[in-house]
Design a protein around this motif. Structure first.
Motif: not given
Length: 257
Positions: A148-149, A200-201, A207-211
Motif C-alpha cells: 500500500i502506498y 493492491p489487488n 477497498n478499491v484496488p489501484g490508484f
C-alpha cells in the motif's frame, strides 16, 4: 450487517499567493486536527467497501475528530455521499457536486474513510506527463506491487477532469444509480495537490484496488475525485505503508501487519 470474518479471511488469502496562505491559515484554526500517535506507516480504514456499497451504508457514523486520531492524510466518503472528501495536513475538505470545496467540522461524520500519518520516504520530480503514464511510472518504481502506498503530488496541472456526487436522501439508491448521477467538471492551468493511495489487488472488496486520487486547488476552493489529468510539472512524494493496515468494521477491528 458486518462483513463476515470468512470474507476477510478469503480476501486475505489472496495476498501474500499571500491571500491564499492567510485564508488557509484561518481555516486551519477552525478545522479538526490530526492527533499524532505512534502508528508508524499504517493505513487505518473505517468500514469495508463491500458493506458500504451492498448495504447502502451511506450515512456518516464516524466523526472526523475520531478519524483524525489515526492520520491527517487520506480520503473519505461524505455523509450521504454529499460530494468527495479529501484530508490533507489534518484538514478535512468536502468538494460538493460542482467542485466547490469547504472545510468540514470535527463533529461531521463519514461512512467510509482511509487515512495515514503521512511521512514520505521517496520524492521525485515529474513534468509533461498524463495521469495514465504517471501511474504506470509510479507502479514500475514500487518495491512491492502488493504493498500500500500513500501518494501526494504538488504542482501545476495543464488540465484536470474531476468528479463528485450530490446529496442523496432516503431510501438510499443502489450505488450504481448514484454513479449515473455523478457530476464531472474540468479545470485548466491549475496549481494544486493530488492526495491518494495505491491499493493492491488483495484488498479488493475491502477497498478499491489501484490508484485512488483526489485533487485540491492551491487555494483549497475547488476539488474532487480525479478522473484524468495532465501534469505540466510537479513533485511526487510517496510513502510505502509497510506496517500494514487496520480496518474497523463498525464495532469490530481487524489488523494485518
Amino acid at each position: 450487517m458486518l462483513l463476515t470474518i470468512a470474507f476477510i479471511s478469503a480476501t486475505l488469502m489472496a495476498l501474500r499567493t499571500k491571500n491564499t496562505k492567510d485564508s488557509i491559515a484561518q481555516l486551519k484554526q477552525n478545522s479538526p486536527k490530526a492527533v499524532q500517535h505512534n502508528n508508524g506507516s499504517l493505513l487505518y480504514q473505517y468500514e469495508g467497501l463491500a458493506r458500504f456499497v451492498s448495504k447502502r451504508a451511506y450515512e456518516g457514523s464516524l466523526t472526523y475528530k475520531q478519524l483524525l486520531t489515526n492520520g491527517g492524510f487520506g480520503l473519505a466518503a461524505a455523509d450521504r455521499l454529499d460530494g468527495e472528501v479529501t484530508i490533507l495536513e489534518g484538514i478535512v475538505y468536502q468538494s460538493k457536486f460542482d467542485g466547490q470545496t469547504i472545510i468540514l467540522k470535527p463533529d461531521d461524520r463519514t461512512p467510509f474513510a482511509f487515512v495515514t500519518h503521512f511521512s514520505p520516504t521517496i520524492t521525485q520530480s515529474i513534468e509533461h506527463i498524463d495521469q495514465r503514464d504517471l501511474e504506470k511510472s509510479l507502479q514500475s518504481s514500487f518495491k512491492d506491487n502488493e504493498g500500500i502506498y500513500a501518494i501526494k503530488i504538488e504542482g501545476k496541472f495543464k488540465s484536470l477532469k474531476l468528479r463528485s456526487y450530490s446529496l442523496i436522501s432516503t431510501p438510499f439508491p443502489a450505488f450504481s444509480e448514484v454513479v449515473k448521477n455523478q457530476s464531472e467538471y474540468a479545470m485548466e492551468e491549475a496549481h494544486g495537490t493530488m492526495v491518494g493511495f495505491y491499493i493492491p489487488n488483495f484488498l479488493n472488496g475491502i477497498n478499491v484496488p489501484g490508484f485512488h486520487l483526489h485533487f485540491l486547488s492551491r487555494d483549497r476552493k475547488t476539488g474532487g475525485h480525479l478522473l484524468n489529468a495532465y501534469i505540466q510539472n510537479g513533485t511526487v512524494k510517496l510513502m510505502p505503508l509497510e506496517d500494514g493496515f487496520t480496518v474497523k468494521f463498525s464495532h469490530k477491528t481487524f489488523h494485518n501487519n
